[in-house]
Design a protein around this motif. Structure first.
Motif, PDB file in Angstrom:
ATOM      1  N   SER B  54       0.831  -1.183  -0.078  1.00  0.00           N
ATOM      2  CA  SER B  54       0.083  -0.045   0.074  1.00  0.00           C
ATOM      3  C   SER B  54       0.781   1.144  -0.007  1.00  0.00           C
ATOM      4  N   LEU B  55       1.972   1.279   0.941  1.00  0.00           N
ATOM      5  CA  LEU B  55       2.885   2.310   0.797  1.00  0.00           C
ATOM      6  C   LEU B  55       3.440   2.574  -0.673  1.00  0.00           C
ATOM      7  N   SER B  56       3.948   1.426  -1.367  1.00  0.00           N
ATOM      8  CA  SER B  56       4.449   1.719  -2.594  1.00  0.00           C
ATOM      9  C   SER B  56       3.246   2.165  -3.579  1.00  0.00           C
ATOM     10  N   VAL B  57       1.900   1.875  -3.554  1.00  0.00           N
ATOM     11  CA  VAL B  57       1.091   2.450  -4.464  1.00  0.00           C
ATOM     12  C   VAL B  57       1.212   4.095  -4.230  1.00  0.00           C
ATOM     13  N   MET B  58       1.390   4.616  -2.785  1.00  0.00           N
ATOM     14  CA  MET B  58       1.490   5.948  -2.471  1.00  0.00           C
ATOM     15  C   MET B  58       2.780   6.429  -2.829  1.00  0.00           C
ATOM     16  N   ARG B  59       3.712   5.900  -3.352  1.00  0.00           N
ATOM     17  CA  ARG B  59       5.118   6.253  -3.481  1.00  0.00           C
ATOM     18  C   ARG B  59       5.763   6.912  -2.019  1.00  0.00           C
ATOM     19  N   LEU B  60       5.394   6.202  -1.027  1.00  0.00           N
ATOM     20  CA  LEU B  60       5.635   6.586   0.415  1.00  0.00           C
ATOM     21  C   LEU B  60       6.770   5.753   1.074  1.00  0.00           C
ATOM     22  N   ILE B  61       7.509   4.798   0.092  1.00  0.00           N
ATOM     23  CA  ILE B  61       8.558   4.096   0.641  1.00  0.00           C
ATOM     24  C   ILE B  61       9.748   4.949   0.855  1.00  0.00           C
ATOM     25  N   GLY B  92      -3.849  12.288  -1.285  1.00  0.00           N
ATOM     26  CA  GLY B  92      -4.468  13.032  -0.405  1.00  0.00           C
ATOM     27  C   GLY B  92      -5.753  13.643  -1.342  1.00  0.00           C
ATOM     28  N   ASN B  93      -5.476  13.537  -2.566  1.00  0.00           N
ATOM     29  CA  ASN B  93      -6.467  14.256  -3.562  1.00  0.00           C
ATOM     30  C   ASN B  93      -6.990  13.040  -4.327  1.00  0.00           C
ATOM     31  N   GLN B  94      -6.404  12.266  -5.148  1.00  0.00           N
ATOM     32  CA  GLN B  94      -6.948  11.366  -6.077  1.00  0.00           C
ATOM     33  C   GLN B  94      -6.819  10.017  -5.354  1.00  0.00           C
ATOM     34  N   ILE B  95      -5.827   9.754  -4.704  1.00  0.00           N
ATOM     35  CA  ILE B  95      -5.318   8.339  -3.740  1.00  0.00           C
ATOM     36  C   ILE B  95      -5.235   8.880  -2.335  1.00  0.00           C
ATOM     37  N   SER B  96      -6.247   8.412  -1.542  1.00  0.00           N
ATOM     38  CA  SER B  96      -6.063   8.768   0.027  1.00  0.00           C
ATOM     39  C   SER B  96      -5.636   7.564   0.678  1.00  0.00           C
ATOM     40  N   MET B  97      -5.228   7.853   1.912  1.00  0.00           N
ATOM     41  CA  MET B  97      -4.868   6.544   2.921  1.00  0.00           C
ATOM     42  C   MET B  97      -5.429   6.634   4.376  1.00  0.00           C
ATOM     43  N   ILE B  98      -5.730   5.848   4.753  1.00  0.00           N
ATOM     44  CA  ILE B  98      -6.115   5.910   6.179  1.00  0.00           C
ATOM     45  C   ILE B  98      -5.248   4.825   6.790  1.00  0.00           C
ATOM     46  N   PHE B  99      -4.787   5.219   8.244  1.00  0.00           N
ATOM     47  CA  PHE B  99      -3.836   4.130   8.959  1.00  0.00           C
ATOM     48  C   PHE B  99      -4.478   3.316  10.039  1.00  0.00           C
ATOM     49  N   GLN B 100      -3.630   2.525  10.547  1.00  0.00           N
ATOM     50  CA  GLN B 100      -4.064   1.709  11.563  1.00  0.00           C
ATOM     51  C   GLN B 100      -4.532   2.269  12.935  1.00  0.00           C
ATOM     52  N   GLU B 101      -3.514   2.972  13.363  1.00  0.00           N
ATOM     53  CA  GLU B 101      -3.751   3.693  14.603  1.00  0.00           C
ATOM     54  C   GLU B 101      -4.282   4.957  14.600  1.00  0.00           C
ATOM     55  N   PRO B 102      -5.632   4.977  14.942  1.00  0.00           N
ATOM     56  CA  PRO B 102      -6.047   6.525  14.869  1.00  0.00           C
ATOM     57  C   PRO B 102      -5.525   7.123  16.237  1.00  0.00           C
ATOM     58  N   MET B 103      -4.914   6.667  17.195  1.00  0.00           N
ATOM     59  CA  MET B 103      -4.749   7.373  18.220  1.00  0.00           C
ATOM     60  C   MET B 103      -3.544   8.196  18.017  1.00  0.00           C
ATOM     61  N   THR B 104      -2.556   7.595  17.089  1.00  0.00           N
ATOM     62  CA  THR B 104      -1.269   8.397  16.906  1.00  0.00           C
ATOM     63  C   THR B 104      -1.368   9.058  15.517  1.00  0.00           C
ATOM     64  N   SER B 105      -2.368   8.740  14.614  1.00  0.00           N
ATOM     65  CA  SER B 105      -2.454   9.281  13.108  1.00  0.00           C
ATOM     66  C   SER B 105      -2.715  10.683  13.233  1.00  0.00           C
ATOM     67  N   LEU B 106      -2.974  11.439  14.178  1.00  0.00           N
ATOM     68  CA  LEU B 106      -3.556  12.815  14.011  1.00  0.00           C
ATOM     69  C   LEU B 106      -2.563  13.556  15.018  1.00  0.00           C
ATOM     70  N   ASN B 107      -2.108  14.747  14.624  1.00  0.00           N
ATOM     71  CA  ASN B 107      -1.256  15.639  15.248  1.00  0.00           C
ATOM     72  C   ASN B 107      -1.893  16.271  16.347  1.00  0.00           C
TER      73      ASN B 107
END
Lengths: 296, 347
Positions: B54-61, B92-107
């Protein structure tokens, strides 16, 4: 319409959590009596540096040879120096110089150090290695020695002292910020904003920096103490403020020759330096405890 | 699995990490596609490479990882050819992602509203005020009660389920065509899990987006997905539509996963079955089929050569020697499961 007690347009605002947070920090700080004493001393010094010079009647630089080397009295509270100048007046006038050196040099070092630390910690890799090795070199010098070297290259003046002290504060900030940035960049919310399409600049300054403000604020406060001490040291060695500027380090240096017969000449400027350094250190320590979320 | 429009087609994706020990192939030749408006589930154990996919698809490796090869065609354009600036406009515009840990995924230092608004400020150049107004609409959309107040709250004042809703609001703010959900419910209570999955499903229908759901929970897959790719040690071992997968699982690994689930519709006696052994670490992969050391059916060829991902008559794809003509083990092997169905191949 008896029910329209509250108008529907008026939103009920929940308390702003940022202010709530500050309130918690303030509450914890208030409990720490010693830190509060430091804080009030700092406030007092700042006020004194503004208002003080307006209240004193004597000239801080004009020699008054007939009254030279007098001990403390009702007229000269802290006595007079070897040129007959009132030491109290000179200390009050020197207050703004000391604080100015402290704040400006730390601000310089802080801005540069935070910037370098953020870049280093966020990007890692080669950038990190290069920046941090340069910082290590700067840190390898004892602080005053580095400042001494810089001032002797730039020439002795108040502004050069500020630059020198600022430069030697850079690695301290860079190191602390790098460590914190390194920890924050690994957190999931940084991945999340990256996945949102935020640029590196945006992530670094909008998301990483606000999360590492506490250690920066604490370090800046403590660093002011060190800066004041170093600047006085440089002036003491004759590399900083030049006579007749009423700089405390320079006054200390001038009083050195009369140490045995007239110790008050060196004593009062020395005490003033100690008071300022102590105030910032105490306040900084208290701030660290209050801002540490683990101690909530 | 043909559909009029394919949103994303991943072809032979290879992502490796270059460590001191040498190259570690975390994702090794993964291919799949997601038709418009459909949900693909990617299932696998920890370390199977599903999150890296999934990170590869976002190019976030990130370093020391690198996408080594393959293609990621998003609306026909290869994402691997895009510049970093172009990728930022897509994320975030055409491809978005939500992560596993909602407790730490927000600033923690920004309000919920600020963080949703950021999506609009980055991608649509909206003013803060306008962005906050749209953020309020998003909070309403994801079903957060009293959104006006929540908008001004900080993450620590919200529960895990609420935070995950906020994450969904952020991800869907710019109306993406593809939502990648990396274990979106793993960290949540069971009751909240169902709510969040239903929310994602409803919004998917409402907004017409495709979803790539990363999970290790087959129950979640059964409820939400149209297609399933089962991953094991960096490779897809089985790829089928969800009915086919649950009715007639082919790969011994898939069967093992299904058998290890507790079931309520049949009487079970004794203990649940487990798949013995551990997932091989990517730096120490077996030579042949990667599942061979744990596979109850493994024969000589399995230990020797890696099977290809072959398509069977029912359109499902499986990477297993049992389903090929070269199978040298017992003839008529049945990969039987407790579902009362057989996946077998007479040879």
């Amino acid at each position: 319409m008896a029910e329209t007690v509250t108008s529907p347009n008026k939103e009920v605002k929940p308390p702003n959590p940022q202010i709530e947070n500050l309130k918690i920090v303030w509450k914890k700080l208030k409990k720490n009596k010693i830190a509060m004493a430091g804080g009030f001393l700092i406030l007092f010094f700042i006020l004194a540096s503004w208002i003080g010079p307006l209240l004193t009647t004597m000239d801080p630089s004009q020699p008054n040879i007939p009254d030279r080397l007098q001990g403390p009295s009702a007229e000269y509270w802290f006595g007079t120096d070897h040129q007959g100048r009132d030491i109290f007046t000179r200390i009050v006038h020197g207050m703004s110089i000391t604080l100015y050196i402290g704040f400006v040099s730390v601000a310089l070092g802080c801005v540069a150090g935070v910037f370098l630390g953020l870049i280093s910690g966020y990007y890692g890799g080669r950038t990190d290695t290069v920046i941090m090795r340069i910082m290590d070199v700067l840190l390898a010098f004892p602080g005053i020695l580095l400042a001494l070297a810089i001032v002797s290259v730039l020439g002795g003046s108040l502004n050069n002292v500020i630059i020198a002290v600022g430069i030697f504060s850079i690695p301290v900030f860079a190191r602390i910020v790098r460590g914190s940035a390194l920890a924050v960049r690994k957190l999931e919310y940084i991945d999340a904003v990256r996945a949102l399409g935020a640029s590196d600049t945006r992530i670094i300054f909008k998301h990483v920096l606000p999360n590492i403000m506490s250690p920066i604020i604490v370090q800046a406060t403590l660093r002011i103490a060190t800066a004041v001490l170093t600047a006085s040291g440089l002036s003491f060695l004759g590399l900083g403020a030049q006579p007749p500027t009423p700089e405390w380090g320079a006054m200390l240096s001038a009083g050195r020759n009369y140490m045995w017969e007239h110790p008050h000449i060196a004593l009062f400027p020395g005490l003033a330096i100690v008071a300022v350094v102590l105030a910032f250190n105490l306040f900084g320590d208290g701030l660290r405890d209050a801002l540490d979320p683990k101690m909530k | 699995m043909e559909s009029p429009k394919t949103i994303i087609k991943v072809d032979n994706l290879q992502t490796s990490f270059y460590t001191d020990k040498g190259e570690v192939k975390a994702v090794d030749g993964v291919s799949f596609e997601i038709p418009s408006g459909k949900t693909l589930g990617i299932v696998g154990e920890s370390g199977s490479g599903k999150s890296i996919t999934s990170l590869s698809v976002m190019r976030l490796i990130q370093d020391p990882g690198k996408i080594k090869g393959g293609q990621i065609l998003f609306n026909g354009e290869n994402l691997l050819d895009k510049s970093e600036a172009q990728m930022r406009r897509i994320r975030g515009n055409q491809i978005s992602m939500i992560f596993q840990e909602p407790m730490t995924s927000l600033n923690p230092v920004f309000t919920v509203g600020d963080q949703i608004a950021e999506a609009y400020m980055i991608h649509e150049g909206k003013s803060k005020k306008e962005a906050l107004r749209k953020a309020l609409d998003m909070l309403k959309l994801v079903g957060i009660p009293s959104p006006e107040q929540r908008l001004k709250q900080y993450p620590h004042e919200l529960s895990g389920g609420m935070r995950q809703r906020v994450m969904i609001a952020i991800a869907l703010a710019c109306n993406p065509e593809l939502l990648i959900a990396d274990e979106p419910t793993t960290a949540l209570d069971v009751t909240i899990q169902a709510q969040i999955l239903r929310l994602i499903n409803n919004l998917q229908e409402e907004l017409g987006m495709s979803v790539m759901l990363i999970t290790h929970d087959l129950g979640v897959v059964a409820e939400t997905c149209d297609y399933v790719a089962v991953m094991y040690a960096g490779k897809v071992v089985e790829y089928a539509d969800v009915e086919t997968l649950f009715e007639s699982p082919k790969h011994p690994y898939t069967v093992g996963l299904l058998k290890s689930l507790p079931r309520h519709d049949i009487d079970q006696e004794g203990e649940l079955e487990v798949i013995k052994g551990m997932v091989p670490t990517p730096d120490n992969l077996p030579k042949g089929c990667r599942f061979a050391p744990r596979c109850p059916f493994a024969s000589d060829i399995c230990a020797d050569r890696l099977p290809e991902l072959d398509e069977l008559e029912d359109n499902s794809q499986v990477r297993c020697w049992i389903y090929t003509d070269e199978w040298d083990g017992k003839s008529g092997v049945s990969v039987k499961d407790d579902y009362g169905t057989f996946a077998s191949k007479e040879s």
